[in-house]
Design a protein around this motif. Sequence first.
Motif, mmCIF file in Angstrom:
data_model
loop_
_atom_site.group_PDB
_atom_site.id
_atom_site.type_symbol
_atom_site.label_atom_id
_atom_site.label_comp_id
_atom_site.label_asym_id
_atom_site.label_seq_id
_atom_site.Cartn_x
_atom_site.Cartn_y
_atom_site.Cartn_z
ATOM 1 N N ASP A 265 0.870 -1.180 0.000
ATOM 2 C CA ASP A 265 0.000 0.000 0.000
ATOM 3 C C ASP A 265 0.904 1.226 0.000
ATOM 4 O OD1 ASP A 265 -1.811 2.031 0.353
ATOM 5 O OD2 ASP A 265 -2.908 1.077 1.985
ATOM 6 N N GLU B 165 0.588 4.293 -0.954
ATOM 7 C CA GLU B 165 0.077 5.575 -0.476
ATOM 8 C C GLU B 165 0.114 5.646 1.043
ATOM 9 O OE1 GLU B 165 -3.958 8.345 -0.724
ATOM 10 O OE2 GLU B 165 -3.519 6.918 -2.336
ATOM 11 N N GLN B 166 -0.322 4.571 1.700
ATOM 12 C CA GLN B 166 -0.273 4.565 3.159
ATOM 13 C C GLN B 166 1.171 4.538 3.650
ATOM 14 O OE1 GLN B 166 -2.730 5.007 5.471
ATOM 15 N NE2 GLN B 166 -0.944 5.142 6.807
ATOM 16 N N SER C 48 3.235 -2.576 -6.445
ATOM 17 C CA SER C 48 2.656 -3.757 -5.818
ATOM 18 C C SER C 48 2.880 -4.997 -6.677
ATOM 19 C CB SER C 48 1.161 -3.544 -5.561
ATOM 20 O OG SER C 48 0.482 -3.294 -6.781
#
Length: 387
Positions: A289, A291-292, A332
């Motif tokens: 992830d 963005e996180q 990813s």
Amino acid sequence: MAKIIRDYKRRFLIASIISAMLVILFLASDTHLHNGASRRYQSSNHHPQVSQSNESFFLFLKENSTLDKPTTRKPILNKHRRSKDAPRAVLLWTTWRSGSNHIGELLANAVPNTFYSYEPLHWMGVQILHRKNRETSRAIKFLHNLLYCRLDSFMMQITYRSYYTFDKKWNPYLMKKCEPLGTCFNPAYVSKVCLEANMHFGKVLRLSLKFAWALLQDDELDLQIIYLARDPRASLASRKRAKFCTDTTCGDATKVCDMLEDDLHVASKMLEEYPEKFKLVQYERFSIDAEQGLKDLMLFLGFPSLSQMQMDLLHPKTLGREDLFGMQKNSSMMIDRWRTNTDFTSVSGSQLACAKPLFMLGLRIFKSEEEFRNLSLPLLVTNIMLD
């Protein structure tokens, strides 16, 4: 006026030729040092075994390095600078094919007017400096002066960067300041632009993490270091495809993983001693992830939100052709991509040499080629000993 312009162009061309000749002479004279450093590096040939101490280390990393959980540290963006002689600095410390171009560009676009020192030790060739010697001392001295933007004594390094156009691609802030007069070749001017930047970001390769202690211990520097680790099997496979790893500290699995293990042990100590100045990031966990993961990094650095440029880089509207050294990749998907195009025989050999750091990073060790190719089996596991 036309005569003045022609005269300037002629002098600039002559200066450029002289600068290029200086770079070539320097690289030629330094070759024997690189070869000597490679011969001096000795590593044992045993296959590491996972121990109880490594299990404890893994648990420590899981609890303290924020590999799996977002940081709860308060933003520190508004703290007072400890020095008026250097801008705030962030270093991404890593090695080749670790995902550093992707994460580096995201970090370099956190704030406007960032001075980006892309691979400042590139002039030292393809090697990891692991032993304390003359070459390592030169590298540390240069990094220290670079963080203070004191570059007047480093004409060769400035010329090298300009000659190989690193700044043109990675440091747009500097390029806007020095075009069209060619002042990128002037160390005093580059130092001035560096000092005026809102932030100084650098990506450091070619140096073992233990040599970062000298930088962290300098209380006059407003510095934070992010250490980026990746599955060494994936990094080695990627380097083999690119065919630039001619030195054993770059391409030999035993030496690469011995140094990675050393770095991870150093990282655990830095996390304990400098929790606000040092952070460990694992490429695979970040990319699940992104963005996180980036938000977590920004919080560590003291930025409450992502910039628009960072969002655009995270979610590009169009994907161009794959660039081995660029950003346009689906991170990813890249986590497991190497499992589809890497020979399992070479992976088996890497796993024997890399058992300890693989365990310390919580990565799966594949027992067969069928297991290796089965992408439904996650690369990340909670604890390899219990899997």
